[in-house]
Design a protein around this motif. Structure first.
Motif, PDB file in Angstrom:
ATOM      1  N   VAL A 140     -38.166 -15.836   7.079  1.00  0.00           N
ATOM      2  CA  VAL A 140     -39.042 -14.667   7.048  1.00  0.00           C
ATOM      3  C   VAL A 140     -39.562 -14.502   5.619  1.00  0.00           C
ATOM      4  N   GLN A 141     -40.881 -14.259   5.484  1.00  0.00           N
ATOM      5  CA  GLN A 141     -41.484 -14.134   4.164  1.00  0.00           C
ATOM      6  C   GLN A 141     -42.376 -12.904   4.079  1.00  0.00           C
ATOM      7  N   THR A 142     -42.399 -12.293   2.884  1.00  0.00           N
ATOM      8  CA  THR A 142     -43.316 -11.185   2.631  1.00  0.00           C
ATOM      9  C   THR A 142     -44.402 -11.580   1.643  1.00  0.00           C
ATOM     10  N   GLY A 143     -44.337 -12.797   1.119  1.00  0.00           N
ATOM     11  CA  GLY A 143     -45.320 -13.271   0.163  1.00  0.00           C
ATOM     12  C   GLY A 143     -45.208 -14.769  -0.014  1.00  0.00           C
ATOM     13  N   SER A 144     -46.042 -15.299  -0.894  1.00  0.00           N
ATOM     14  CA  SER A 144     -46.069 -16.751  -1.071  1.00  0.00           C
ATOM     15  C   SER A 144     -44.830 -17.282  -1.791  1.00  0.00           C
ATOM     16  N   VAL A 145     -44.141 -16.422  -2.546  1.00  0.00           N
ATOM     17  CA  VAL A 145     -42.905 -16.823  -3.206  1.00  0.00           C
ATOM     18  C   VAL A 145     -41.754 -16.662  -2.213  1.00  0.00           C
ATOM     19  N   VAL A 146     -41.023 -17.736  -1.969  1.00  0.00           N
ATOM     20  CA  VAL A 146     -39.912 -17.701  -1.017  1.00  0.00           C
ATOM     21  C   VAL A 146     -38.728 -16.982  -1.656  1.00  0.00           C
ATOM     22  N   GLU A 193     -40.790  -0.745   5.885  1.00  0.00           N
ATOM     23  CA  GLU A 193     -41.659  -1.291   4.835  1.00  0.00           C
ATOM     24  C   GLU A 193     -41.565  -2.814   4.800  1.00  0.00           C
ATOM     25  N   PHE A 194     -40.350  -3.342   4.932  1.00  0.00           N
ATOM     26  CA  PHE A 194     -40.153  -4.792   4.932  1.00  0.00           C
ATOM     27  C   PHE A 194     -40.924  -5.447   6.081  1.00  0.00           C
ATOM     28  N   ILE A 195     -40.783  -4.907   7.277  1.00  0.00           N
ATOM     29  CA  ILE A 195     -41.476  -5.490   8.439  1.00  0.00           C
ATOM     30  C   ILE A 195     -42.987  -5.385   8.265  1.00  0.00           C
ATOM     31  N   ASP A 196     -43.473  -4.271   7.747  1.00  0.00           N
ATOM     32  CA  ASP A 196     -44.914  -4.154   7.465  1.00  0.00           C
ATOM     33  C   ASP A 196     -45.364  -5.237   6.492  1.00  0.00           C
ATOM     34  N   ASN A 197     -44.574  -5.473   5.443  1.00  0.00           N
ATOM     35  CA  ASN A 197     -44.920  -6.493   4.451  1.00  0.00           C
ATOM     36  C   ASN A 197     -44.931  -7.896   5.056  1.00  0.00           C
ATOM     37  N   VAL A 198     -43.960  -8.178   5.916  1.00  0.00           N
ATOM     38  CA  VAL A 198     -43.885  -9.487   6.577  1.00  0.00           C
ATOM     39  C   VAL A 198     -45.135  -9.711   7.429  1.00  0.00           C
ATOM     40  N   LEU A 199     -45.527  -8.709   8.187  1.00  0.00           N
ATOM     41  CA  LEU A 199     -46.692  -8.862   9.059  1.00  0.00           C
ATOM     42  C   LEU A 199     -48.005  -8.879   8.269  1.00  0.00           C
ATOM     43  N   ARG A 200     -48.052  -8.145   7.171  1.00  0.00           N
ATOM     44  CA  ARG A 200     -49.244  -8.179   6.326  1.00  0.00           C
ATOM     45  C   ARG A 200     -49.424  -9.593   5.763  1.00  0.00           C
ATOM     46  N   PHE A 201     -48.311 -10.220   5.359  1.00  0.00           N
ATOM     47  CA  PHE A 201     -48.376 -11.584   4.841  1.00  0.00           C
ATOM     48  C   PHE A 201     -48.781 -12.568   5.933  1.00  0.00           C
ATOM     49  N   ALA A 202     -48.356 -12.317   7.173  1.00  0.00           N
ATOM     50  CA  ALA A 202     -48.685 -13.210   8.296  1.00  0.00           C
ATOM     51  C   ALA A 202     -50.199 -13.273   8.502  1.00  0.00           C
ATOM     52  N   ASN A 203     -50.888 -12.165   8.290  1.00  0.00           N
ATOM     53  CA  ASN A 203     -52.345 -12.098   8.222  1.00  0.00           C
ATOM     54  C   ASN A 203     -53.089 -12.283   9.542  1.00  0.00           C
ATOM     55  N   TYR A 204     -52.887 -13.355  10.263  1.00  0.00           N
ATOM     56  CA  TYR A 204     -53.662 -13.643  11.468  1.00  0.00           C
ATOM     57  C   TYR A 204     -52.876 -13.257  12.723  1.00  0.00           C
ATOM     58  N   PRO A 205     -53.551 -12.817  13.782  1.00  0.00           N
ATOM     59  CA  PRO A 205     -52.834 -12.391  14.998  1.00  0.00           C
ATOM     60  C   PRO A 205     -51.849 -13.437  15.538  1.00  0.00           C
ATOM     61  N   LYS A 206     -52.241 -14.696  15.585  1.00  0.00           N
ATOM     62  CA  LYS A 206     -51.338 -15.724  16.111  1.00  0.00           C
ATOM     63  C   LYS A 206     -50.081 -15.803  15.246  1.00  0.00           C
ATOM     64  N   ARG A 207     -50.246 -15.789  13.934  1.00  0.00           N
ATOM     65  CA  ARG A 207     -49.100 -15.860  13.035  1.00  0.00           C
ATOM     66  C   ARG A 207     -48.264 -14.587  13.134  1.00  0.00           C
ATOM     67  N   LYS A 208     -48.905 -13.443  13.301  1.00  0.00           N
ATOM     68  CA  LYS A 208     -48.166 -12.193  13.457  1.00  0.00           C
ATOM     69  C   LYS A 208     -47.272 -12.250  14.696  1.00  0.00           C
ATOM     70  N   ILE A 209     -47.796 -12.794  15.783  1.00  0.00           N
ATOM     71  CA  ILE A 209     -47.002 -12.915  17.013  1.00  0.00           C
ATOM     72  C   ILE A 209     -45.840 -13.873  16.784  1.00  0.00           C
ATOM     73  N   GLU A 210     -46.069 -14.967  16.072  1.00  0.00           N
ATOM     74  CA  GLU A 210     -44.976 -15.899  15.758  1.00  0.00           C
ATOM     75  C   GLU A 210     -43.907 -15.212  14.921  1.00  0.00           C
ATOM     76  N   VAL A 211     -44.339 -14.404  13.946  1.00  0.00           N
ATOM     77  CA  VAL A 211     -43.396 -13.684  13.089  1.00  0.00           C
ATOM     78  C   VAL A 211     -42.614 -12.655  13.916  1.00  0.00           C
ATOM     79  N   LEU A 212     -43.302 -11.922  14.795  1.00  0.00           N
ATOM     80  CA  LEU A 212     -42.596 -10.969  15.659  1.00  0.00           C
ATOM     81  C   LEU A 212     -41.555 -11.688  16.506  1.00  0.00           C
ATOM     82  N   ASN A 213     -41.894 -12.871  16.998  1.00  0.00           N
ATOM     83  CA  ASN A 213     -40.946 -13.660  17.788  1.00  0.00           C
ATOM     84  C   ASN A 213     -39.744 -14.064  16.937  1.00  0.00           C
TER      85      ASN A 213
END
Length: 119
Positions: A52-58, A80-100
């Protein structure tokens, strides 16, 4: 002909808006579950949110009773953490993958908490 294309694109835009709304709704449900799961964790225990990532730095993220700990940086509140993770995911497909991914981690946290309560 161009009117037909415009109409099809309009339907795609509407479908994307519905998808974004569904993602937002599921995100809120997931936040509630994470807050409850964290509260049920034994003191001193944590769960590593691998992948799980919130930015480009792991970074390492540990779910604890107090929130999500970033070693050396402090605690982030779960919503706040989950919002940051999804903001970093950026695209709907990636957001769904992150939610999964987050849902899979949540199942593992529940298994951890359940095994702690059994002892």
């Amino acid at each position: 002909m161009s009117e037909g294309i415009a109409n099809r694109i309009h339907h795609l835009v509407e479908a994307m808006n519905r998808l974004e709304l569904q993602i937002a709704n599921e995100t809120e449900v997931l936040k509630d579950h994470y807050v409850k799961a964290a509260a049920a964790m034994p003191e001193g225990k944590n769960y590593f949110l691998n992948g799980v990532q919130t930015g480009s730095v792991v970074k390492s993220y540990l779910l604890t009773r107090r929130g999500v700990e970033v070693p050396g940086e402090g605690i982030i509140q779960i919503p706040e953490f989950i919002d940051n993770v999804l903001r970093f995911a950026n695209y709907p497909k990636r957001k769904i993958e992150v939610l999964n991914d987050l849902a899979t981690h949540l199942q593992n946290v529940y298994a951890l908490v359940g095994s702690q309560e059994a002892h």
